[in-house]
Design a protein around this motif. Sequence first.
Motif, PDB file in Angstrom:
ATOM      1  N   ARG A   1       0.854  -1.223  -0.064  1.00  0.00           N
ATOM      2  CA  ARG A   1       0.011   0.109  -0.036  1.00  0.00           C
ATOM      3  C   ARG A   1       0.972   1.362  -0.011  1.00  0.00           C
ATOM      4  O   ARG A   1       0.318   2.217  -0.231  1.00  0.00           O
ATOM      5  CB  ARG A   1      -1.115   0.026   1.411  1.00  0.00           C
ATOM      6  N   ALA A   2       2.153   1.098   0.482  1.00  0.00           N
ATOM      7  CA  ALA A   2       3.008   2.321   0.673  1.00  0.00           C
ATOM      8  C   ALA A   2       3.842   2.454  -0.783  1.00  0.00           C
ATOM      9  O   ALA A   2       4.467   3.211  -1.213  1.00  0.00           O
ATOM     10  CB  ALA A   2       3.819   2.056   1.545  1.00  0.00           C
ATOM     11  N   GLY A   3       3.584   1.391  -1.736  1.00  0.00           N
ATOM     12  CA  GLY A   3       4.148   1.621  -3.232  1.00  0.00           C
ATOM     13  C   GLY A   3       5.447   0.700  -3.407  1.00  0.00           C
ATOM     14  O   GLY A   3       5.720   0.850  -4.557  1.00  0.00           O
ATOM     15  N   LEU A   4       5.825  -0.189  -2.447  1.00  0.00           N
ATOM     16  CA  LEU A   4       6.834  -0.983  -2.768  1.00  0.00           C
ATOM     17  C   LEU A   4       6.332  -2.073  -3.530  1.00  0.00           C
ATOM     18  O   LEU A   4       5.226  -2.427  -3.780  1.00  0.00           O
ATOM     19  CB  LEU A   4       7.428  -1.620  -1.548  1.00  0.00           C
ATOM     20  N   LEU A   5       7.160  -2.696  -4.427  1.00  0.00           N
ATOM     21  CA  LEU A   5       7.004  -3.874  -5.240  1.00  0.00           C
ATOM     22  C   LEU A   5       6.885  -5.224  -4.435  1.00  0.00           C
ATOM     23  O   LEU A   5       7.759  -5.303  -3.489  1.00  0.00           O
ATOM     24  CB  LEU A   5       8.105  -4.140  -6.343  1.00  0.00           C
ATOM     25  N   THR A   6       5.854  -6.048  -4.274  1.00  0.00           N
ATOM     26  CA  THR A   6       5.717  -7.064  -3.649  1.00  0.00           C
ATOM     27  C   THR A   6       5.374  -8.395  -4.463  1.00  0.00           C
ATOM     28  O   THR A   6       4.467  -8.130  -5.098  1.00  0.00           O
ATOM     29  CB  THR A   6       4.652  -6.932  -2.314  1.00  0.00           C
ATOM     30  N   LEU A   7       6.431  -9.282  -4.184  1.00  0.00           N
ATOM     31  CA  LEU A   7       6.198 -10.440  -5.116  1.00  0.00           C
ATOM     32  C   LEU A   7       5.714 -11.677  -4.266  1.00  0.00           C
ATOM     33  O   LEU A   7       6.491 -11.715  -3.308  1.00  0.00           O
ATOM     34  CB  LEU A   7       7.565 -10.662  -5.763  1.00  0.00           C
ATOM     35  N   VAL A   8       4.931 -12.334  -4.603  1.00  0.00           N
ATOM     36  CA  VAL A   8       4.314 -13.403  -3.706  1.00  0.00           C
ATOM     37  C   VAL A   8       4.489 -14.858  -4.466  1.00  0.00           C
ATOM     38  O   VAL A   8       4.039 -14.736  -5.877  1.00  0.00           O
ATOM     39  CB  VAL A   8       2.890 -13.532  -3.329  1.00  0.00           C
ATOM     40  N   GLN A   9       5.003 -15.931  -3.958  1.00  0.00           N
ATOM     41  CA  GLN A   9       5.015 -16.969  -4.896  1.00  0.00           C
ATOM     42  C   GLN A   9       3.451 -17.607  -4.964  1.00  0.00           C
ATOM     43  O   GLN A   9       2.814 -17.682  -3.897  1.00  0.00           O
ATOM     44  CB  GLN A   9       6.066 -18.162  -3.878  1.00  0.00           C
ATOM     45  N   ASP A  10       3.266 -18.246  -6.218  1.00  0.00           N
ATOM     46  CA  ASP A  10       1.886 -18.585  -6.414  1.00  0.00           C
ATOM     47  C   ASP A  10       1.647 -20.076  -5.612  1.00  0.00           C
ATOM     48  O   ASP A  10       2.641 -20.820  -5.112  1.00  0.00           O
ATOM     49  CB  ASP A  10       1.339 -18.886  -7.935  1.00  0.00           C
ATOM     50  N   GLN A  11       0.510 -20.382  -5.658  1.00  0.00           N
ATOM     51  CA  GLN A  11       0.017 -21.658  -4.785  1.00  0.00           C
ATOM     52  C   GLN A  11       0.413 -22.893  -5.634  1.00  0.00           C
ATOM     53  O   GLN A  11       0.904 -23.810  -5.019  1.00  0.00           O
ATOM     54  CB  GLN A  11      -1.499 -21.737  -4.750  1.00  0.00           C
ATOM     55  N   ALA A  12       0.507 -22.898  -6.865  1.00  0.00           N
ATOM     56  CA  ALA A  12       0.986 -24.040  -7.441  1.00  0.00           C
ATOM     57  C   ALA A  12       2.560 -24.405  -7.556  1.00  0.00           C
ATOM     58  O   ALA A  12       2.662 -25.594  -7.123  1.00  0.00           O
ATOM     59  CB  ALA A  12       0.792 -23.888  -9.036  1.00  0.00           C
ATOM     60  N   SER A  13       3.458 -23.331  -7.038  1.00  0.00           N
ATOM     61  CA  SER A  13       4.794 -23.780  -7.225  1.00  0.00           C
ATOM     62  C   SER A  13       5.021 -23.643  -5.692  1.00  0.00           C
ATOM     63  O   SER A  13       6.206 -24.029  -5.170  1.00  0.00           O
ATOM     64  CB  SER A  13       5.631 -22.736  -7.882  1.00  0.00           C
ATOM     65  N   SER A  14       4.104 -23.342  -4.626  1.00  0.00           N
ATOM     66  CA  SER A  14       4.401 -23.596  -3.044  1.00  0.00           C
ATOM     67  C   SER A  14       4.262 -24.646  -2.603  1.00  0.00           C
ATOM     68  O   SER A  14       3.156 -25.279  -2.829  1.00  0.00           O
ATOM     69  CB  SER A  14       3.532 -22.426  -2.591  1.00  0.00           C
ATOM     70  N   LEU A  15       5.243 -25.234  -1.634  1.00  0.00           N
ATOM     71  CA  LEU A  15       4.812 -26.415  -0.945  1.00  0.00           C
ATOM     72  C   LEU A  15       3.690 -26.239   0.186  1.00  0.00           C
ATOM     73  O   LEU A  15       2.971 -27.142   0.132  1.00  0.00           O
ATOM     74  CB  LEU A  15       6.141 -26.872  -0.104  1.00  0.00           C
ATOM     75  N   VAL A  16       3.783 -25.147   0.763  1.00  0.00           N
ATOM     76  CA  VAL A  16       2.726 -24.610   1.660  1.00  0.00           C
ATOM     77  C   VAL A  16       2.159 -23.208   1.428  1.00  0.00           C
ATOM     78  O   VAL A  16       3.235 -22.477   1.284  1.00  0.00           O
ATOM     79  CB  VAL A  16       3.039 -24.858   2.976  1.00  0.00           C
ATOM     80  N   TRP A  17       1.079 -23.096   0.894  1.00  0.00           N
ATOM     81  CA  TRP A  17       0.597 -21.556   0.576  1.00  0.00           C
ATOM     82  C   TRP A  17      -0.173 -20.845   1.657  1.00  0.00           C
ATOM     83  O   TRP A  17      -1.081 -20.262   1.559  1.00  0.00           O
ATOM     84  CB  TRP A  17      -0.397 -21.637  -0.649  1.00  0.00           C
ATOM     85  N   GLY A  18       0.598 -21.067   2.861  1.00  0.00           N
ATOM     86  CA  GLY A  18      -0.005 -20.184   4.011  1.00  0.00           C
ATOM     87  C   GLY A  18       0.438 -18.891   4.067  1.00  0.00           C
ATOM     88  O   GLY A  18      -0.493 -17.861   3.813  1.00  0.00           O
ATOM     89  N   MET A  19       1.716 -18.370   4.043  1.00  0.00           N
ATOM     90  CA  MET A  19       2.058 -17.210   4.138  1.00  0.00           C
ATOM     91  C   MET A  19       1.941 -16.602   3.006  1.00  0.00           C
ATOM     92  O   MET A  19       1.418 -15.347   2.865  1.00  0.00           O
ATOM     93  CB  MET A  19       3.662 -17.104   4.553  1.00  0.00           C
ATOM     94  N   PRO A  20       2.234 -16.971   1.645  1.00  0.00           N
ATOM     95  CA  PRO A  20       1.777 -16.471   0.360  1.00  0.00           C
ATOM     96  C   PRO A  20       0.359 -16.032   0.264  1.00  0.00           C
ATOM     97  O   PRO A  20       0.022 -15.142   0.047  1.00  0.00           O
ATOM     98  CB  PRO A  20       2.460 -17.229  -0.421  1.00  0.00           C
ATOM     99  N   GLY A  21      -0.441 -16.993   0.833  1.00  0.00           N
ATOM    100  CA  GLY A  21      -1.760 -16.997   0.387  1.00  0.00           C
ATOM    101  C   GLY A  21      -2.462 -15.906   1.306  1.00  0.00           C
ATOM    102  O   GLY A  21      -3.175 -15.324   0.992  1.00  0.00           O
ATOM    103  N   ALA A  22      -1.822 -15.860   2.526  1.00  0.00           N
ATOM    104  CA  ALA A  22      -2.109 -14.834   3.592  1.00  0.00           C
ATOM    105  C   ALA A  22      -2.129 -13.316   2.791  1.00  0.00           C
ATOM    106  O   ALA A  22      -2.829 -12.366   3.158  1.00  0.00           O
ATOM    107  CB  ALA A  22      -1.616 -15.118   4.920  1.00  0.00           C
ATOM    108  N   VAL A  23      -0.823 -12.969   2.170  1.00  0.00           N
ATOM    109  CA  VAL A  23      -0.648 -11.856   1.630  1.00  0.00           C
ATOM    110  C   VAL A  23      -1.662 -11.587   0.609  1.00  0.00           C
ATOM    111  O   VAL A  23      -2.253 -10.360   0.270  1.00  0.00           O
ATOM    112  CB  VAL A  23       0.777 -11.617   1.031  1.00  0.00           C
TER     113      VAL A  23
END
Length: 362
Positions: free
Chosen positions: A311-333
Amino acid sequence: MPTNANRPVRVLIVDDSLVVRDVISELLGQQSTIEVVGTAADPYEARQQIKALQPDVITLDIEMPRMDGVTFLRNLMRLHPMPVIMLSSLTHEGADITLEALEAGAVDFIAKPGADSSDSSLEHFAQVLQQKVMTAAGLGQRLTARARQRPSTAPQTQAKTTGRPAFDFSRNLIAIGASTGGTEALRDLLQALPPELPPIIVTQHIPGGFSARFARRLNSNCRLTVKEAEQGEKLLPGQVYITPGGLHLQPVRIGGELRVQLDDSEPVNRHKPSVEVMFNGLLRLDTTNSVLVMLTGMGEDGADAMTTGHRAGLLTLVQDQASSLVWGMPGAVVKRGGASQTLALDQIPSALLKHCYAGSSL
């Protein structure tokens, strides 16, 4: 979750110590959604138990007679991939072997409780182990698919820089958070990156005694220089700094230079080190070209701070569900609306280079 979601998760405990088998059985038996269906004293007995009992999850000791745990794990992942949680000792040798086990396909690990463990520490161990077992139980199909892909030792496609840097690398950072599955995801990501990048700080949920060896293993496989972070050291372009297990890391600016600040304060989001602490420290620097990256992991640590950064304008990159072993932290973002881009793991290097260099690509 297991194929039949109405039944408990079936667990097989493999350990040469009768005492450990009994303790683990008792602690897991406290959770109604978990059923210990059997125990085995060595991998040969375990092999027969797997065929007869068809467990959903295995807890596996590393040091056992007749066949060590890592050798058995490699055979298991080749012939019958299934979720395995390693029971490890917090020793230097134990750290190296545990990291080998994660590379061989174990989904997670946990340090064995000591013989003199207090009731409170055993209660905490039980809670963590139960959570890890429940998470692992849902990974069976993902592990089967992963076993069909390239071996973990396969060469990585390496990103190359083109064009000129888009900003001053010495005044900005790349911050990466990870947990369950993160040791392998970090290895794959860092192997693909060139050394001509801003300083990279990493918080991987890992206990003390493991982080230094984890950093050394990464350093031997990357073009970037990877090391365990030290209090007060300057953050330099082309280097990766792994947060020491059992401490928090925050980047700070002293005299115009970015430096490491470590502290021994209380866990945040039940973690120490915490991704939330690292990301919040970066946000206080007000570096408009810094990047936040969230990789595979259980829970939600770092999701709030990453969303604030987005929200402050930084680039935020999140690993997708298909390539994540566990999509907890990325999914929460993603659920919070905090992701600038949600990408497969092998797409993150090119996104970083596109941000850092005009016209860069893999």
